[in-house]
Every structure is written in structure tokens, then in C-alpha cells.
Scaffold this motif. Structure first.
Motif, mmCIF file in Angstrom:
data_model
loop_
_atom_site.group_PDB
_atom_site.id
_atom_site.type_symbol
_atom_site.label_atom_id
_atom_site.label_comp_id
_atom_site.label_asym_id
_atom_site.label_seq_id
_atom_site.Cartn_x
_atom_site.Cartn_y
_atom_site.Cartn_z
ATOM 1 N N GLU A 126 -9.212 3.159 -8.067
ATOM 2 C CA GLU A 126 -8.919 4.411 -8.572
ATOM 3 C C GLU A 126 -8.120 4.486 -9.446
ATOM 4 O O GLU A 126 -7.543 5.527 -10.530
ATOM 5 N N ALA B 216 -15.478 -2.934 5.107
ATOM 6 C CA ALA B 216 -15.654 -1.755 5.159
ATOM 7 C C ALA B 216 -14.496 -1.289 4.482
ATOM 8 O O ALA B 216 -14.059 -0.556 3.497
ATOM 9 N N LEU B 217 -13.662 -1.718 4.782
ATOM 10 C CA LEU B 217 -11.643 -1.869 4.392
ATOM 11 C C LEU B 217 -12.037 -2.447 3.207
ATOM 12 O O LEU B 217 -10.956 -1.959 2.179
ATOM 13 N N ASP C 266 -5.904 2.988 3.636
ATOM 14 C CA ASP C 266 -5.978 4.130 4.978
ATOM 15 C C ASP C 266 -7.473 3.266 5.640
ATOM 16 O O ASP C 266 -8.234 3.006 5.334
ATOM 17 N N ALA D 222 -13.902 -2.741 1.139
ATOM 18 C CA ALA D 222 -14.718 -1.687 -0.451
ATOM 19 C C ALA D 222 -14.068 -0.480 -0.778
ATOM 20 O O ALA D 222 -14.146 0.094 -1.181
ATOM 21 N N ARG D 223 -12.924 -0.053 0.480
ATOM 22 C CA ARG D 223 -12.696 1.149 0.850
ATOM 23 C C ARG D 223 -11.111 1.173 -0.177
ATOM 24 O O ARG D 223 -10.578 1.874 -1.062
ATOM 25 N N HIS D 224 -10.858 -0.289 0.070
ATOM 26 C CA HIS D 224 -9.635 -0.598 -0.205
ATOM 27 C C HIS D 224 -9.596 -1.017 -2.072
ATOM 28 O O HIS D 224 -8.393 -0.565 -2.782
ATOM 29 N N THR E 141 -13.710 -0.796 12.323
ATOM 30 C CA THR E 141 -14.025 -0.118 11.106
ATOM 31 C C THR E 141 -14.522 -1.529 10.386
ATOM 32 O O THR E 141 -15.864 -1.388 9.711
ATOM 33 N N ASN F 74 0.635 -1.060 -0.028
ATOM 34 C CA ASN F 74 -0.345 0.472 0.128
ATOM 35 C C ASN F 74 0.401 1.003 -0.008
ATOM 36 O O ASN F 74 -0.161 2.520 0.227
ATOM 37 N N SER G 19 -4.584 -2.722 3.087
ATOM 38 C CA SER G 19 -5.577 -1.448 3.006
ATOM 39 C C SER G 19 -4.569 -0.404 3.186
ATOM 40 O O SER G 19 -4.066 -0.586 4.445
ATOM 41 N N ARG H 119 -11.730 0.939 -4.238
ATOM 42 C CA ARG H 119 -12.268 1.947 -4.546
ATOM 43 C C ARG H 119 -10.950 2.853 -4.811
ATOM 44 O O ARG H 119 -10.648 3.685 -5.485
ATOM 45 N N SER H 120 -9.951 2.895 -3.380
ATOM 46 C CA SER H 120 -8.772 3.415 -3.550
ATOM 47 C C SER H 120 -7.091 2.501 -4.541
ATOM 48 O O SER H 120 -7.015 3.447 -5.224
#
Length: 817
Positions: free
Chosen positions: A314, A303-304, A166, A306-308, A299, A23, A164, A310-311
Motif C-alpha cells: 500500500e 497469513a503474516l 503487525d 499476506a498481511r505484510h 497467526t 518495519n 512483519s 498488503r501493508s
């Protein structure tokens, strides 16, 4: 189907078979199970030493350093090159610090009693894992998720991991259909000094000094906490089984059908070049790590993830390469590479999809090892298993660090260059001291090696060849990345606040380094061409000469950048700019010399090693953006012909880029066949290729080959460094499509490629010919699109796609002149 997955049908028995996650701060090499899963961990801030490492003796007074340089210059002028090199050795400091392996997490997954058909797991065929079948191990590049799956005692087990961003946490999930579940065990280990061990945390002391292998590889620890970092690796978990009593060895549970393991690393590093945290201890690092784990657990994995996704998505999704070939359906990427290399036509003729896979992999590796807020990619990205590592796994600044980032701008990953920009800011501070101490110069200077502390002195311990240790020009090369960021659309405060001071400082140093030559021109002496040598008049090998071509072109490049940027920013009155304008006409332009090749030194002595891996004297062709003209283009081609194709992985990547700039697709094709060789065959010497996990071989592994390959493919498809002079619109940006499309990749497309001026380009080709292209830009501008010998001007409107009209063109073969 997109080539986004590396697949294997057995666990990794070697580090070069393991699969990388990262990461930008936390790296992990995933080995897979089935009985015990190893995750080898790295932390981007885990380096030996401290800012004080550069302060260790020897020290030089201004008078001593000046005398050494003057003596070496006198000897070079007298033709006594060996004596000059001996003198220059007296100027050497020690060595940069080393990027460290950090820790290992071992996760045991053994069927609990009652899970096997016989009611117990005795008689296991895999170290207690029960009867194993259907094993698979994979890395999904588009999701940045590593998965190990298999059948144990007739039921499925799945272990999935991602890093992850963040918060910075490695998240490992375990799921099984086994009726009685799994016996899980987690333990930590580290090659570093362990100060305190619990079942869920290791508190670590990092070395105060690690010497390179070529200097003995000694690993030293100090009781003085200002001379090194502390660190910690911590783990926690949640599961649906029965927890065993905690121990110092690790954590254990039985009857687990679902579990999530959270792992993180922390050090007392504060900032690039800065002191370790004032109150930093291993205990404080452990406390920070524990807090991060608590946040991750709160978290939750879903959720981690899904955030990963996305990050990572992108960045990964900003550019795509697509080769129109049947989807590969095999189960082992290493065997795929072997089979492709067995084809008489070469690996890409047999399996063009490998080119797409490696392009995607290279972009994945850059995203994983270099993210905003993290540290730059080292010689091995963010992954290292050795103490000491080859070449200290440091920042090698005479080509390798720069090559790591050549593909960032053209493939939409400018954000990933932010750690490099931050390092350049650190080097301006440490390098200013070096420029003054060693040369009595303004500005800032960096030599051949650097580290997280901004090391900038010449290395060598007084005993190594100046061929590589004496080279103060790295700062001039590094600022080209700032310049390229501006050319690709970086604007606003970046030009004034970040690019200007760095380029001005590099230019001031260059001006002070120049010496007036007998003919009134200016040059550099003593001067080396990175790691290369020449033959003297007496037939001896030498490296210290006068005015290497790289020195001259770097100085000219930086002074030109400075003058152009000063005009853009309204800073023409700056005194350094005035000096630059006065010096530029006096700097010789190295051109064709012996046998029509580009001179590597201005005096053009014979090459000692005609097939040397470095091609630094060809910098104007790439990464420079000079308009070469037919004579110099021919000289660059002759130089490449003379050097030959065979070389290290990163050198092959550089040659691909140079051949692309020369619009020589057949030569690119030949180099690609070498680049895609498997390393299962020992060819000896410096012969590049790919390891089973597709890491590039110097050999040994260096990531610059992987990352340079990305830039090379992008340059084959799209070039934008030339200017077209339009009768209607004056000087406009020229974008050339398919200037060097390799014949082994006849059908495909690319989207999201970037051209200078911030233009986004998508294109398609069929049977080696352009089939379509579109362009979009954030500003209103006119461009000239070139394909073969035809040019079409397009007016781009902001934030809308403009499609190239192919009907007026007779479509020649891609790459034709």
C-alpha cells in the motif's frame, strides 16, 4: 520490467554487502548463508540513556547563561571572533545518546547425514553445507522480502525473510528438497550486556551512556534502572524435523525440510522523552516478546506474509518511476555498479535503470525505517552494527534528519513522516526547558543533535567548536516539515492541534532570540552557519559571527508560516502573531554579495573553506519555497558553482535538489554521475558514492543520501512551490513538469507523484520531451501547468483524472527556459 530487485551471487562478507529489512520498529541486515545465515538485528527504541541524560551536569543558572551569551555577543561586535567562540564553549553540555546495535541471530542450515551423494556431508566445501552451487541472494523491494537460495548436495535450499509490521516480528522460512533434510541450529548473541541467556531468549541491559567516537566512545552501564532501558530478543520456531534437546546456547533440529523461525525484539521504552516503563525489566521485556511470538505463531506464516505484502504494498505502490530501458539480467548488483562506472560516459549513461532502482530503494528504505508507531529514521535509518556508531547514529538536526523526510510528501509517503512529527512534539517539551535555561526565551529550542529522549541542548563537553555545537535553530527548520505536510494536503485537526503549537513555539523562541542591531534591523548574535567557518579581517578562521543567512531566513520563514496559519485558523489576535508581524519587516533579506554569491553571513566575510559540504545559506531555494527572482537565482547558481560538485553523498543530494529548483538539468546530470560512483575506489576525503548494497556513503554510510536522492529525482520531474497569477482565476497553484530532467534519463514515466494542494500527478516523456500527463485531486480546484515556457490552466474535478492536452503546445526540450 520494474527495477525492484537487488541481486547478488555470493553471501555478504561485510555489513555493507548485507540487505536491509525493516518495519519501522524492527530492523534486520540479512547476510545470507549458505552454512550459517546471519541476521543482524536492530530495534528502533534501543537507545542508550534515558530522559535523565539531558539532566546530567553541567547546569547553568539563568544569570550564568545570559552572561555567556552577552559576553559572546559583545566580542562578536568587537570583531574578536575567536574569543567569542571560547566563551561559547562554556555553554556546551555533553552529548546526545546513541542508537544501539541490538542482537544477532545465526541460523545454521547444514545438510543432514544421508543428504549428500556419498551418504554423508563430510568433505563440505562451505563450512559443513555440502557441495554448493547456484547461489543467489536477493531483496525484492516491492515485496520487502529477502531470499537466499542455493543447491546443496544437489538439492535446493531456500531461506526467505520478511519483517512483519503487525505484529512486529522477523519471519524466516527454510525450505529444502534434500531427501534427509537439513540440520538447523539457531543461536542468539548481542553486543549489549546479557543478563540472562536461554536457547530462545536473551535478556539485555542497555547502556546508560554512550559517548560519540569523537569524545572517546565510552560505553557505560548503571545499576540505576531509571538511567537506561532493558530489552530482550526472543525466537521460536516450528519445523517438520526432529527437535534436539534445548540448551542455553540455542535450538537445534535435524531432518528438517520445512521450518519457520519467528524473531522479535522488545525494550522497556515507553514513549518519546518519557521515563522507561515503571515496572520494566529485562524479564518483562522478554515476556512481552514471548507473547508477540505466540501471536505470530498462532497467526501463521502464510497469513503474516499476506498481511505484510498488503501493508508494505500500500505504501510502496503509491508512486513509481519507470525508465524505458532494457531490463537488467545480471546476477550481482555490486558488479553492475562497477561496470556502469567503467563506462566513459558515466554510470547512468551506461545503465539508466540504476536510477530507477535507487529511487525505488530509497522509498523502500524510508518505509522500512519509519512507520507510524515507530521511531524516526536515524543517520542510518533503522540499521546499525556499531557500538558506538558513527556520530552516534543519532538525529542530526542541522540537515540530516530533515533530509531523511524530504522525499516523503512528493512520493506519497506522508504516513512515514508520522514518527518525525511525534519527535517534534517531544522536542517541544524538552526544548522548552532548554530555551528557558539557556536563553531565557519562550517557546522551544533544539541544537545540533537529538535522540529518542528529545535531547535539545548544545553538545560539546566544553571543548568542541561552536561551528557545529552552537546552533539553536533546529526547531525552526524542523517545523517546515509540518508546514509542508499542510501544503501537500494535510488538513483537518493537524493544522490546529499539531502544526500550530509547534510553529507558534518556534516563532516565540525566534522572536526572543533576535537582537536589535545598530541600524535598527534585527538579527542574531552570536550566530553560526552549520559547520562552516569564515576568514576574519586578520586572516584567521572563525565561526561565531553575526546574523548568518540561515538564521535570518529560518526566522523569516517561521514567522511567515505563523502569520499565514493564524489567518487560516482565525487566530490573528494571538500576541505572538502580532510580534511576528512587527518583526518581519525588520529582518534583513540576505542577497548577493561577494562575487555575486549568496552571503553566508550578512557581513559577507570571505569563506574559509570555499568547497564546504554544507550549503545552508541556500535554504531559500531548497527546502524553502521562496520565489527567488532572477538576481537571487543567479546568486544561488554562483554559490553552487563556487562550492563545486564534489562532496559527501547527502551534500550531492542537496545540490541535486538545488540545481533542480534552478532548472539546470545538465548540472543535475553531472551530480548524478558523482552520486552513482562505487565506493570500491578509495578517493579519499569526503567523497560520496554507493556501497555494494547501494547504501549511500557520506562516507561512512548515512541514509540521508539515499533518501535525499528520492526527493531530488522527484524535484527534477515535478515542482509545485510556485504560484501562477491567472487573469481569470487569480493566484493558483503552478505545477511545473520536467523542470530539470537529466539528459541521461531521456525516456520514461512516473506515476503517483504528489504536488502541493494534494494533487496526484502522472507523466511520461520521450527523447527528453514531455509526452503526456494527468492530474487528480480530492477537491475542486484550478491549477496552472507549466512545461518549459508554456502554461496551461486546468480545472480539476474531485477524484477524477484530468489529462493534459498537449496539442496547443509546441513541445520544447524538457527543462528549457
Amino acid at each position: 520490467m520494474p527495477e525492484d530487485i537487488l541481486r547478488y551471487d555470493a553471501s555478504a562478507s561485510d555489513w555493507l554487502e548485507a540487505l536491509p529489512l525493516g518495519n519501522g520498529r524492527l530492523g534486520a541486515m540479512v547476510f545470507g548463508g549458505p552454512a550459517e545465515h546471519r541476521f543482524q538485528l536492530n530495534d528502533g527504541t534501543a537507545w542508550s540513556g534515558s530522559p535523565h541524560s539531558q539532566e546530567r551536569p553541567p547546569h547553568f543558572s539563568r544569570e550564568q547563561a545570559s552572561a555567556i551569551i552577552a559576553d559572546a555577543r559583545r566580542l562578536v561586535a568587537a570583531g574578536e571572533h575567536h574569543a567569542a567562540e571560547d566563551v561559547l564553549k562554556a555553554l556546551q553540555h555533553r552529548h546526545s545518546q546513541a542508537f544501539l546495535p541490538f542482537a544477532d541471530l545465526y541460523l545454521g542450515t547444514v545438510p543432514s547425514a544421508g543428504s549428500s551423494p556419498s551418504g554423508n556431508s563430510s568433505g563440505s566445501t562451505a563450512g559443513g553445507a555440502g557441495e554448493i552451487s547456484g547461489y543467489s541472494r536477493a531483496l525484492d523491494l516491492s515485496r520487502a522480502v529477502a531470499t537466499t537460495a542455493f543447491q546443496a548436495a544437489g538439492s535446493g535450499v531456500r531461506v526467505e525473510a520478511f519483517a512483519s509490521y503487525d505484529p512486529s516480528v522477523l519471519v524466516i522460512s527454510v525450505d529444502t528438497e534434500l531427501p534427509a533434510g537439513l540440520d538447523l541450529a539457531v543461536r542468539l548473541d548481542s553486543p549489549l550486556r546479557v543478563l540472562r541467556r536461554t536457547g530462545s531468549c536473551l535478556e539485555l541491559k542497555l547502556p546508560s551512556d554512550v559517548a560519540p567516537v569523537h569524545d572517546g566512545g565510552a560505553v557505560e552501564y548503571s545499576d540505576d534502572d531509571s538511567l537506561s532501558l532493558h530489552g530482550a530478543v526472543s525466537v521460536t520456531w516450528e519445523h517438520d524435523g526432529q527437535e534436539a534437546e534445548a540448551s542455553d546456547v540455542g535450538m537445534a533440529a535435524s531432518g528438517v525440510r520445512h521450518a519457520v523461525v519467528f524473531v522479535t525484539t522488545e525494550t522497556t521504552f515507553s514513549r518519546g522523552g518519557g521515563e522507561p516503563q515503571a515496572d520494566g525489566t529485562a524479564a518483562t521485556a522478554a515476556a512481552t516478546a514471548a507473547g508477540r511470538l505466540a501471536l505470530a505463531q498462532e497467526t501463521g506464516r502464510a497469513a503474516l506474509l499476506a498481511r505484510h505484502l498488503r501493508s508494505h504494498g500500500e505504501l510502496y505502490g503509491k508512486a513509481r518511476l519507470r525508465l524505458d530501458v532494457p531490463a537488467w539480467t545480471g546476477t550481482n548488483t555490486a558488479e553492475r555498479l562497477l561496470r556502469a562506472n567503467a563506462h566513459p560516459g558515466g554510470p547512468l549513461a551506461a545503465d539508466p535503470g540504476l536510477a530507477e532502482l535507487l529511487f525505488n530503494y530509497g522509498r523502500y528504505l524510508l518505509i522500512s525505517s519509519s512507520r507510524a508507531g515507530g521511531t524516526p529514521a536515524t543517520l542510518q535509518g533503522i540499521w546499525n552494527n556499531d557500538l558506538p556508531a558513527p556520530w552516534s547514529s543519532n538525529f542530526t538536526t542541522n540537515i540530516n534528519l530533515q533530509m531523511n523526510y524530504w522525499g516523503a510528501e512528493p512520493t506519497g509517503l506522508a504516513e512515514c513522516a508520522e514518527p518525525l512529527f511525534a519527535l517534534i512534539e517531544t522536542l517541544q517539551v524538552t526544548g522548552a526547558r532548554t530555551a528557558q535555561e539557556y536563553y531565557g526565551a519562550r517557546g522551544w529550542a533544539v541544537h545540533h543533535n537529538s535522540d529518542i529522549w528529545g535531547y535539545s541542548k548544545p553538545v560539546g563537553h566544553g571543548s568542541h567548536s561552536p561551528a557545529w555545537s552552537f546552533w539553536p535553530m533546529a526547531g525552526l527548520w524542523l517545523v517546515r516539515h509540518l508546514w509542508e505536510h499542510l501544503q501537500f494536503g494535510g488538513a483537518g485537526e493537524f493544522a490546529r492541534d499539531r502544526a500550530w503549537p509547534a510553529i507558534r513555539g518556534a516563532a516565540a523562541f525566534a522572536l526572543d532570540l533576535l537582537t536589535v542591531l545598530p541600524d535598527g534591523s534585527v538579527g542574531t548574535s552570536p550566530s553560526t552557519s552549520p559547520e562552516n567557518s569564515f576568514a576574519t579581517d586578520t586572516g584567521e578562521r572563525a565561526a561565531a559571527g553575526e546574523s548568518s543567512s540561515l538564521d535570518l531566513v529560518l526566522v523569516r520563514d517561521v514567522l511567515t508560516m505563523l502569520c499565514t496559519l493564524a489567518e487560516d485558523l482565525g487566530l490573528e489576535g494571538d500576541p505572538v502573531v502580532a510580534e511576528a508581524r512587527e518583526a518581519l519587516p525588520r529582518i534583513p533579506c540576505p542577497g548577493p554579495g561577494r562575487d555575486g554569491r549568496v552571503r553566508e553571513w550578512l557581513a559577507d566575510p570571505p569563506e574559509w573553506e570555499p568547497e564546504h559540504r554544507h550549503v545552508s545559506h541556500l535554504y531559500p531555494a531548497y527546502p524553502g519555497d521562496a520565489l527567488l527572482g532572477p538576481e537571487l537565482e543567479a546568486a544561488v547558481a554562483a554559490s553552487l558553482d563556487s562550492r563545486g560538485d564534489e562532496s559527501t553523498g547527502w551534500s550531492l543530494a542537496w545540490k541535486i535538489l538545488l540545481r533542480a529548483r534552478l532548472r539546470q538539468p545538465a548540472n543535475v546530470n553531472t551530480l548524478l554521475r558523482l552520486f552513482f560512483r562505487d565506493m570500491a575506489t578509495d578517493r579519499g576525503g569526503q567523497s560520496g558514492g554507493l556501497y555494494p548494497n547501494l547504501f549511500g556513503a557520506h562516507p561512512p554510510f548515512q541514509i540521508d543520501g539515499n533518501l535525499g536522492y528520492v526527493a531530488g529525482i522527484a524535484e527534477c520531474l515535478l515542482q509545485s512551490h510556485r504560484i501562477h497569477h491567472s487573469a481569470t482565476h487569480g493566484a493558483v497553484r503552478e505545477i511545473e513538469l520536467l523542470p530539470a530532467l537529466p539528459p541521461d534519463l531521456p525516456d520514461g514515466g512516473a506515476s503517483g507523484l504528489r504536488a502541493r494542494s494534494g494533487i496526484r500527478v502522472s507523466l511520461e516523456w520521450r527523447a527528453g520531451r514531455l509526452a503526456g500527463a494527468s492530474f487528480s485531486a480530492g477537491t475542486d480546484q484550478v491549477i496552472a501547468v507549466r512545461y518549459g515556457n508554456r502554461v496551461q490552466e486546468l480545472h480539476l474535478r474531485p477524484h477524477s483524472d484530468t489529462v493534459l492536452n498537449l496539442s496547443p503546445w509546441r513541445l520544447e526540450t524538457a527543462g528549457s527556459a
